[in-house]
Design a protein around this motif. Structure first.
Motif, PDB file in Angstrom:
ATOM      1  N   TYR A 178       5.283  -7.199  31.645  1.00  0.00           N
ATOM      2  CA  TYR A 178       5.430  -8.602  31.241  1.00  0.00           C
ATOM      3  C   TYR A 178       6.857  -8.898  30.790  1.00  0.00           C
ATOM      4  CZ  TYR A 178       0.468  -7.625  30.709  1.00  0.00           C
ATOM      5  OH  TYR A 178      -0.813  -7.214  30.915  1.00  0.00           O
ATOM      6  N   VAL A 226       7.615 -11.476  26.175  1.00  0.00           N
ATOM      7  CA  VAL A 226       6.668 -11.228  25.073  1.00  0.00           C
ATOM      8  C   VAL A 226       7.463 -11.283  23.776  1.00  0.00           C
ATOM      9  CG1 VAL A 226       5.071  -9.581  24.018  1.00  0.00           C
ATOM     10  CG2 VAL A 226       5.230  -9.739  26.519  1.00  0.00           C
ATOM     11  N   CYS A 235      -7.802 -10.042  22.885  1.00  0.00           N
ATOM     12  CA  CYS A 235      -7.398  -8.830  23.620  1.00  0.00           C
ATOM     13  C   CYS A 235      -7.316  -9.105  25.112  1.00  0.00           C
ATOM     14  CB  CYS A 235      -8.379  -7.689  23.348  1.00  0.00           C
ATOM     15  SG  CYS A 235      -8.242  -7.072  21.683  1.00  0.00           S
ATOM     16  N   LEU A 254      -4.287 -11.348  25.708  1.00  0.00           N
ATOM     17  CA  LEU A 254      -3.006 -10.641  25.512  1.00  0.00           C
ATOM     18  C   LEU A 254      -2.650  -9.829  26.756  1.00  0.00           C
ATOM     19  CD1 LEU A 254      -3.213  -9.337  21.822  1.00  0.00           C
ATOM     20  CD2 LEU A 254      -1.459 -10.861  22.759  1.00  0.00           C
ATOM     21  N   PRO A 294       0.406 -12.529  27.647  1.00  0.00           N
ATOM     22  CA  PRO A 294       0.871 -12.285  26.273  1.00  0.00           C
ATOM     23  C   PRO A 294       1.927 -13.277  25.809  1.00  0.00           C
ATOM     24  CG  PRO A 294       1.714 -10.606  27.778  1.00  0.00           C
ATOM     25  CD  PRO A 294       0.732 -11.414  28.547  1.00  0.00           C
ATOM     26  N   CYS A 334      -0.243  -4.562  21.419  1.00  0.00           N
ATOM     27  CA  CYS A 334       1.002  -5.321  21.617  1.00  0.00           C
ATOM     28  C   CYS A 334       2.195  -4.383  21.786  1.00  0.00           C
ATOM     29  CB  CYS A 334       1.228  -6.284  20.455  1.00  0.00           C
ATOM     30  SG  CYS A 334       0.068  -7.658  20.490  1.00  0.00           S
ATOM     31  N   LEU A 364       2.498  -3.602  25.274  1.00  0.00           N
ATOM     32  CA  LEU A 364       3.017  -4.689  26.121  1.00  0.00           C
ATOM     33  C   LEU A 364       4.532  -4.643  26.242  1.00  0.00           C
ATOM     34  CD1 LEU A 364       0.985  -7.745  24.710  1.00  0.00           C
ATOM     35  CD2 LEU A 364       0.481  -6.425  26.766  1.00  0.00           C
TER      36      LEU A 364
END
Ligand code: NAI
Length: 331
Positions: free
Chosen positions: A107, A110, A206, A209, A213, A233, A236
């Motif tokens: 990602y 974030v 969850c 995310l 996210p 997180c 991520l």
């Protein structure tokens, strides 16, 4: 010169602590360390993984940098971390999770800040064996703790230019406990009309995310959900090696990485010191040494962006020492 309690911890703790201390020294941080060992390594000598001297040291210095400490699973002594947070009433656990340039993840964009309640919930560890085949654990949620963590989250949002606070719960099932947490968050949200307030159930959070996210900003959660969601997180944005944290109360602050003592890579000089270093950078800002904090941050991000001296968790094959030396070379 600022005196700071330093807890080198166990497992990979001492290796990443050495790296962080060397980097801070090279950058010119005005810090005198009050070294206090804690954890499995002191039990034999002192009979307690968290001797009183550690608490006394933090009470005296008001601020600590802490590396991870092992907690036996399912048996043995109570977590040093939980005891420390209780003893010093470090009620807010702050865990920023932001993409770092140079660390490839699934990602982009974030930028989530987790505000986890740190003193109660199932984490209070109030458990009992009912009989041979069953055990129970008591989930404590109080109005006092819920109001102050919500206040902390909104206050953080205002001071840091954030837009939205999500209160996270499972209040559809835990109607009394999580319901109380949610009511407190709602009450506090009224005082902050410029911050958007939203509510979300932890299971749905969850899923979202993992899908999107970048939609989330500040999350405020009870202790256990906060613990689990902060590891999610961390994943991520590049994993536990880069996830920083801080435990903050009204009087004291303890800065520490999210990750544990990583016994699987202990003593191999391959642990990533970034999470501890980011925690140390926040600690430097907390004691108003912003210039040196920025200098270290720049060196760290340049090292990661350049990608030549990364530890294995970031896809490289450098040692902790090589990674740290590269950061220092930018000063
Ligand atoms: P862990 O966070 O120690 O390790 C999970 C995985 O991440 C392992 O594969 C490990 O090698 C990797 N990892 C963690 N930190 C890393 C780093 N800096 N660089 C590279 N790789 C890293 O979690 P685990 O294995 O569940 O826990 C080990 C012990 O740590 C347990 O006793 C646990 O109770 C304790 N712990 C302590 C914490 C603290 O002191 N604040 C927080 C979390 C766990």
């Amino acid at each position: 010169m600022q005196t700071v309690t330093l807890i080198p911890g166990d497992g990979i703790g001492p290796e990443i602590t050495k790296a962080a201390v060397d980097i801070l020294k090279a950058a010119g941080a005005q810090i005198e360390w009050d070294i206090q060992n804690a954890g499995t390594d002191v039990i034999e000598k002192e009979g307690n993984p968290l001797p009183d001297r550690v608490i006394e040291s933090i009470k005296k210095n008001k601020v600590a940098l802490k590396a991870p400490v092992t907690t036996p699973i399912g048996k043995g002594f109570r977590s040093v971390n939980v005891q420390l947070r209780k003893a010093l009433d470090l009620y807010a656990n702050l865990r920023p999770c932001k993409n770092i340039d140079g660390i490839k993840t699934r990602y982009d964009n974030v930028d989530i800040v987790i505000v986890r309640e740190n003193t109660e919930d199932l984490y209070a560890g109030i458990e009992r064996q009912i009989d041979e085949n069953s055990a129970e654990s008591i989930k404590i949620i109080t109005k006092k703790a819920s109001l102050r963590i919500a206040e902390f989250a909104f206050d953080y949002a205002v001071k840091n230019g954030r837009k939205t606070v999500h209160a996270v719960s499972k209040a559809n099932i835990c109607k009394l406990t999580d319901g109380l947490f949610l009511n407190c968050a709602r009450e506090i949200s009224q005082k902050y009309p410029n911050i958007e307030y939203k509510e979300i159930l932890v299971d749905n959070l969850c899923m979202q995310l993992v899908q999107n996210p970048e939609k989330f900003d500040v999350l405020v959660l009870p202790n256990l959900y906060g613990d689990i969601v902060s590891d999610l997180c961390a994943g991520l944005v590049g994993g536990l090696g880069v996830a920083q944290g801080a435990n903050i109360g009204s009087d004291y602050a303890v800065f520490e990485p999210v990750h544990g003592s990583a016994p699987d890579i202990k003593g191999q000089n391959k642990a990533n010191p970034t999470a501890l270093l980011l925690s140390a950078i926040e600690m430097l800002k907390y004691v108003n040494q912003n210039e040196v904090a920025n200098k270290i941050e720049i060196g760290l991000f340049k090292t990661i962006q350049e990608g030549k001296f990364l530890t294995p968790d970031l896809g490289g094959n450098s040692t902790t020492t090589e990674f740290s030396n590269r950061i220092i070379s930018f000063f």
